[in-house]
Design a protein around this motif. Structure first.
Motif, short mmCIF file in Angstrom:
data_model
loop_
_atom_site.label_atom_id
_atom_site.label_comp_id
_atom_site.label_asym_id
_atom_site.label_seq_id
_atom_site.Cartn_x
_atom_site.Cartn_y
_atom_site.Cartn_z
N LYS A 746 14.83 -0.93 2.26
CA LYS A 746 13.96 -1.48 1.46
C LYS A 746 12.46 -0.83 1.50
O LYS A 746 11.67 -0.38 0.83
CB LYS A 746 13.89 -3.07 1.68
N ALA A 747 12.20 -0.58 2.82
CA ALA A 747 10.85 -0.07 3.46
C ALA A 747 10.82 1.47 2.73
O ALA A 747 9.93 1.66 2.26
CB ALA A 747 10.81 -0.02 4.85
N ILE A 748 11.96 2.09 3.01
CA ILE A 748 12.09 3.44 2.23
C ILE A 748 11.98 3.59 0.81
O ILE A 748 10.96 4.34 0.33
CB ILE A 748 13.11 4.17 2.84
N ARG A 749 12.51 2.36 0.18
CA ARG A 749 12.32 2.42 -1.21
C ARG A 749 10.91 2.16 -1.91
O ARG A 749 10.58 2.73 -2.65
CB ARG A 749 13.44 1.76 -1.80
N TYR A 750 10.21 1.26 -0.90
CA TYR A 750 9.03 0.66 -1.70
C TYR A 750 7.77 1.32 -0.78
O TYR A 750 6.90 1.01 -0.86
CB TYR A 750 8.99 -0.54 -1.49
N ASP A 752 6.80 1.28 2.25
CA ASP A 752 6.12 0.41 2.98
C ASP A 752 5.25 -0.44 2.56
O ASP A 752 4.33 -1.01 3.21
CB ASP A 752 5.56 1.39 4.26
N LYS A 753 5.01 -0.63 1.20
CA LYS A 753 4.01 -1.39 0.63
C LYS A 753 4.54 -2.65 -0.07
O LYS A 753 5.55 -2.55 -1.17
CB LYS A 753 3.51 -0.49 -0.54
N ASN A 754 4.25 -3.63 0.42
CA ASN A 754 4.65 -5.03 0.08
C ASN A 754 6.35 -4.89 -0.19
O ASN A 754 6.75 -5.38 -1.14
CB ASN A 754 4.25 -5.23 -1.51
N VAL A 755 6.89 -4.65 1.01
CA VAL A 755 8.25 -4.33 1.06
C VAL A 755 9.04 -5.46 0.48
O VAL A 755 9.99 -5.24 -0.82
CB VAL A 755 8.83 -3.78 2.29
N LEU A 756 9.22 -6.36 1.12
CA LEU A 756 9.80 -7.68 0.79
C LEU A 756 9.74 -8.11 -0.56
O LEU A 756 10.44 -8.75 -1.58
CB LEU A 756 10.03 -8.65 1.93
N GLU A 757 8.40 -8.33 -0.96
CA GLU A 757 7.87 -8.97 -2.06
C GLU A 757 8.19 -8.08 -3.12
O GLU A 757 8.57 -8.52 -4.32
CB GLU A 757 6.19 -9.06 -2.09
N GLN A 758 8.02 -6.70 -3.21
CA GLN A 758 8.82 -5.92 -4.29
C GLN A 758 10.28 -6.00 -4.56
O GLN A 758 10.79 -5.97 -5.60
CB GLN A 758 8.24 -4.39 -4.10
N TYR A 759 10.81 -6.14 -3.37
CA TYR A 759 12.27 -6.39 -3.36
C TYR A 759 12.83 -7.68 -4.17
O TYR A 759 13.79 -7.85 -4.91
CB TYR A 759 12.61 -6.34 -1.74
N HIS A 760 12.03 -8.80 -3.92
CA HIS A 760 12.09 -10.09 -4.29
C HIS A 760 12.25 -10.06 -5.93
O HIS A 760 13.06 -10.50 -6.60
CB HIS A 760 11.36 -11.15 -3.75
N ALA A 761 11.09 -9.58 -6.33
CA ALA A 761 10.79 -9.25 -7.68
C ALA A 761 11.73 -8.57 -8.25
O ALA A 761 12.17 -9.03 -9.55
CB ALA A 761 9.34 -8.75 -7.93
N ALA A 762 12.05 -7.46 -7.79
CA ALA A 762 13.06 -6.48 -8.35
C ALA A 762 14.38 -7.36 -8.53
O ALA A 762 15.12 -7.16 -9.64
CB ALA A 762 13.10 -5.17 -7.69
N THR A 763 15.01 -8.11 -7.42
CA THR A 763 16.27 -8.85 -7.42
C THR A 763 16.22 -9.74 -8.53
O THR A 763 17.17 -9.90 -9.49
CB THR A 763 16.28 -9.30 -6.28
N ALA A 764 15.27 -10.57 -8.58
CA ALA A 764 15.10 -11.64 -9.89
C ALA A 764 15.17 -10.89 -11.03
O ALA A 764 15.94 -11.44 -12.10
CB ALA A 764 13.93 -12.57 -9.52
N LEU A 765 14.18 -10.01 -11.41
CA LEU A 765 14.19 -9.17 -12.57
C LEU A 765 15.58 -8.54 -13.03
O LEU A 765 16.03 -8.83 -14.19
CB LEU A 765 13.15 -8.11 -12.67
#
Length: 928
Positions: A746-750, A752-765
């Motif tokens: 997740k950190a590599i994908r995003y 290091d910027k708002n890592v978990l928050e971007q992951y949560h948004a992507a998962t829900a969408l």
């Protein structure tokens, strides 16, 4: 305007005198003499300073003051001869022959005199419980001061001190001391720590070292420890009953309290409503507390005490800047300036009493005279001269000085000194009242800042802490009572100031960011002021991106000051919310791979059909208010899904967006699974539903206010409610710092910027884009997606301070910032619940922190200091208090203010929680 000395010369003269004093070339008395002669246009001084620019000017000044003010030997002194206080203690010691120059006192005789004095003092000590009145205490104090001076001087100098002390000089010295003590209450506002300010107020205004107060609700507060402790009032009941509404000295009869405060020489007590206050002195000194009844200034003591109590209690649960209560502090300060004249009057009477007999008008007896003292009066003095001195006041006071002969030069000088200095002191009080009106304006001003300097060039007033931008622009640095050249390092500004001081005013450019004003009264220079305009700092006129940069800079500076002025937050959970550069070691040697991202469980998806979904939940009556408690249904999946459905229904989303209920059931079942598959104690579906509910309540409270209703369109409302529900879906139970340090996918994908928050948004969408779960039909998905992601990003804790700054600067119209504040605030809905519930949420999130700390240790990753030892109540309490006080509470206060204080009940709950954590910590400390 013509001024008797050039302004520059005045400043430089005082600067040179101060330097000589600081270097030890002249003493305090000589320094004051020089200043007095300069201010009264003494011809010798004026002639001397004509050569001020010469290199040897300092040496000339030293030679002048030493020759002019050397101690006159007793044989050549025709001046005032003052009888010793020793004569009041022992007639034998007080014989004139014993101290005459012709008398030869042997060592044996002197020891005899000292022994007799000691015996007299023992008698005083033994009778202290019944006869130690304020009058006796004042005499003892004078005697103590004399003995300390006597022992530090040569025999000849001591003899001169004994017989040649000048009452007029001592009165003048006390006058200056008193002015300095009460002059600068407003300077306390520059301190960012309200606790420090309360202590300084007690020291400056009451001349006490420490204070204690007992509040029946919060316990006992001790200023030395800056903490509240549980107070068993039953053990001290008898002593507390004896504390009255008047100021009294603590006596030995108050046994328990005397033991508690045994380390102090003197303790004053007063009861105000249901609180008891205790003011302590380590050494006995003059204080207004002694004079409250005689001069009717009890009300001022009460106001100060209540201010101290309120500020201290409020500081326990929130971050208070002294500027916030600046008006109250200044008002209290100026009232004490008014009352300080009673200290001046009292000191004059005490000094006069050492030579003369004083009779004082009793204002309660319509002008009758009551004898205060009959010292130094023999039966043969029936024809003694009498002088009357009247002190103007609301309560007129007149004293009769028996033995003061105005035909004698020295006595006339005493009389003139008293009348002149008292008149000047009244003028000082009057000017203080005028000055505070001026000060209050600048304290509240957000567009300007004022620095005022006195006639010596020293800082007399600073309206608020110097902003970093202004400090950089003009190289300003705060220095308490510092000279202007110590505070200002900008060469151009210094040249402009010095041009003004030389009466060489130049026309300034119209875009100049400051103005300089000279102060004069009765054609005499009294100082100058610099007022800086901060128009260039205003954010309203800046372009959007520039504004954001400026606000981020201000947020960063705020955090820097917060950490500097509140060391107690170091290594607490608050550091989790401070933006920082993550320090990742160049090489990490992992001991074993983390399973946090690859964890697979056999959690079953809880499917629910439409018929079940539409049934009313058990707590349907609590959906629109904060009474709802998710813990009551945390093990009932169906009830949680019904709550979600009812919130969507209450907002009419079913009809407006044509929600497909079958697909909604699929989506909610999958969402709950993604939340709960890792069995996180805190970041689970309970938390998601709880935050959704809080957003629903806050949003609708806001919409019900006409001024805010127009801000919310239907898509904005929907994106806020659904983003709140989904904002932590798939949470790993770890922080962003952990993900980054662990080089997670997740950190590599995003990046290091708002890592978990971007992951949560992507998962829900991703779930919403699946055909069987896409329950939204009548919607612009692109717009929805943008708002949805924005809201979830705002739940990143490291966005907190920037968001708060943006909201407070732009909250009138920026709906993106407003919805960000709503979801960010709702993310702490558990923290704003009543104490038993808030504690449960705290314990759960700290379970995750403890697990992360242990895993970081296993993997060889940097461990977060605030996650260490959280199993200890003292450590956990400190962490939670900092978290609530500096983070959660300001967030709710800011949003509540925007909503006309509709979240006040949440703030009250937060205050209760802070106090409960503090009590737990205090209890553990007492047990240890």
């Amino acid at each position: 305007m013509q001024i008797s000395q050039t302004l520059r010369r005045c400043i430089n003269f005082h600067k040179v005198v101060q330097e000589l004093y600081e270097q030890g070339e002249i003493n305090f008395k000589e320094k004051n003499k020089l200043k007095t002669e300069f201010n009264t246009n003494n011809e010798d001084i004026l002639y001397l300073i004509e050569d001020m620019e010469k290199e040897d000017f300092k040496q000339q000044l030293i030679e002048y003051v030493k020759s002019k003010h050397q101690i006159i030997k007793l044989a050549n002194s025709p001046g005032l001869r003052r009888k010793s206080l020793l004569s009041e203690s022992s007639p034998t010691i007080g014989r004139k022959s014993a101290f005459s120059k012709e008398s030869k006192i042997t060592e044996e005789e002197l020891i005899t005199y000292i022994t007799k004095l000691r015996e007299a003092l023992v008698e005083v000590y033994q009778s202290r419980s019944s006869s130690l009145t304020y009058l006796v205490q004042d005499h003892l104090k004078s005697l103590t001061q004399f003995i300390s001076k006597l022992s530090s001087k040569s025999p000849q100098a001591s003899l001169i001190l004994l017989q040649e002390q000048n009452i007029a000089e001592e009165i003048e010295s006390y006058y200056k001391q008193l002015k300095n003590q009460f002059l600068n209450t407003h300077s306390l506002l520059i301190n960012d720590n309200i606790v420090s300010v309360t202590s300084k107020l007690i020291q400056n205004l009451l001349n006490c070292d420490e204070f204690t107060f007992i509040n029946p609700q919060y316990g006992i507060y001790d200023s030395t420890k800056n903490s509240f402790n549980i107070f068993e009032s039953d053990d001290y009941l008898q002593d507390l009953i004896s504390v009255t509404t008047n100021v009294n000295l603590l006596t030995e009869n108050q046994t328990k309290l005397s033991q508690m405060f045994s380390q102090y020489s003197r303790t004053y007590t007063i009861r105000i409503q249901d609180e008891c206050f205790f003011y302590h002195q380590k050494q006995i000194r003059d204080t207004l507390l002694n004079l409250t009844l005689e001069y009717k200034c009890l009300n001022e003591i009460q106001i100060l005490s209540k201010l101290i109590s309120k500020a201290t209690i409020e500081a326990r649960v929130q971050l208070i800047s002294p500027i916030q209560i600046g008006n109250m502090i200044i008002d209290v300060g100026v009232e004490f300036v008014r009352c300080s004249k009673y200290l001046f009057i009292n000191q004059i009477i005490n000094l006069l009493r050492t030579k003369y007999t004083i009779e004082k008008t009793d204002t309660e007896s319509q002008g009758s005279f009551t004898s205060i003292s009959s010292t130094n009066l023999s039966p043969t003095c029936k024809q003694a001269k009498i002088a009357k001195i009247q002190f103007k006041d609301i309560l007129p006071l007149e004293i009769t000085v028996i033995g003061l002969n105005l035909n004698k030069k020295d006595d006339l000088q005493i009389y003139k000194t008293i009348t002149n200095l008292y008149t000047k002191y009244l003028k000082f009080i009057e000017l203080s009242y005028d000055r505070i009106i001026f000060y209050k304006y600048f304290i509240k001003s957000k567009d300007s800042i004022m620095l005022e300097f006195d006639k010596e060039g020293k800082l007399a007033f600073l309206s608020r802490p110097i902003p970093p931008s202004l400090s950089r622009e003009f190289q300003l640095s705060y220095c308490p009572r510092g000279h202007y050249y110590q505070i200002i390092k900008n060469e151009m500004l210094l040249r402009v100031i010095e041009q003004h001081l030389d009466n060489k005013w130049n026309i300034q450019q119209t875009d100049q960011l400051y103005e300089i004003f000279m102060k004069a009264r009765n054609k005499k220079f009294k100082g100058f002021a610099i007022i800086f305009s901060e128009g260039f700092l205003q954010t309203r006129s800046l372009e959007t991106e520039t504004k954001k940069i400026k606000l981020r800079q201000e947020a960063t500076q705020y955090l820097s000051n917060l950490e500097q002025n509140n060391p107690e937050i170091k290594d607490t959970i608050l550091s989790f919310y401070i933006p920082q550069q993550v320090q990742v070691p160049g090489i990490i040697h992992k001991k074993k791979k983390s399973m946090i991202n690859g964890f697979i469980d056999t959690i079953q998806i809880n499917l629910i059909d439409v018929e079940n979904l539409e049934q009313e939940p058990i707590f349907i009556d609590q959906i629109d208010n904060f009474d709802f408690n998710i813990f009551k249904i945390e093990n009932n999946s169906i009830e949680k899904q019904r709550i979600v459905y009812q919130i969507l229904k209450r907002n009419n989303f079913n009809e407006i967006f044509e929600i497909d209920k079958t697909r909604l059931c699929e989506f909610l079942g999958e969402l709950e699974y993604r939340y709960d598959k890792r069995r996180n104690p805190f970041h689970n579906y309970n938390h998601g539903v709880n935050v959704m509910h809080s957003c629903h309540v806050i949003m609708n409270k806001m919409i019900n206010q006409p001024q805010h209703k127009v801000l919310f369109d239907q898509l904005t409302k929907l994106s806020l409610i659904l983003s709140a529900l989904c904002h932590d879906v798939g949470h790993t139970g770890r922080t962003n710092i952990f993900e980054i340090n662990n080089f997670s996918e997740k950190a590599i994908r995003y990046h290091d910027k708002n890592v978990l928050e971007q992951y949560h948004a992507a998962t829900a969408l991703k779930l919403l884009l699946k055909e069987r779960m896409n329950f939204l039909k009548n919607i612009d998905f692109r717009q929805f997606r943008e708002k949805f992601i924005q809201n979830i990003i705002f739940t990143d804790k490291q966005e907190h301070f920037n968001l708060l700054k943006f909201f407070e600067a732009n909250n009138e119209k920026d709906i993106k910032i407003i919805t960000g504040m709503i979801i960010h605030t709702s993310d702490f809905a558990g923290a704003s619940a009543k104490w038993p519930i808030s504690k449960q949420w705290s314990l759960r999130v700290n379970q995750e922190f403890q697990a992360q700390f242990e895993e970081e240790g296993r993997l060889g990753l940097p461990q977060q200091p605030f996650m260490k030892d959280l199993q200890k109540i003292s450590v956990l309490s400190k962490s939670e208090i900092g978290f609530y006080k500096f983070f959660v509470r300001p967030l709710y206060v800011s949003l509540s203010k925007f909503m006309d204080h509709q979240l006040q009940d949440r703030i009250d709950n937060i205050d209760e929680t802070i106090i409960e954590w503090d009590s737990l910590a205090s209890l553990e400390n007492q047990q240890q």
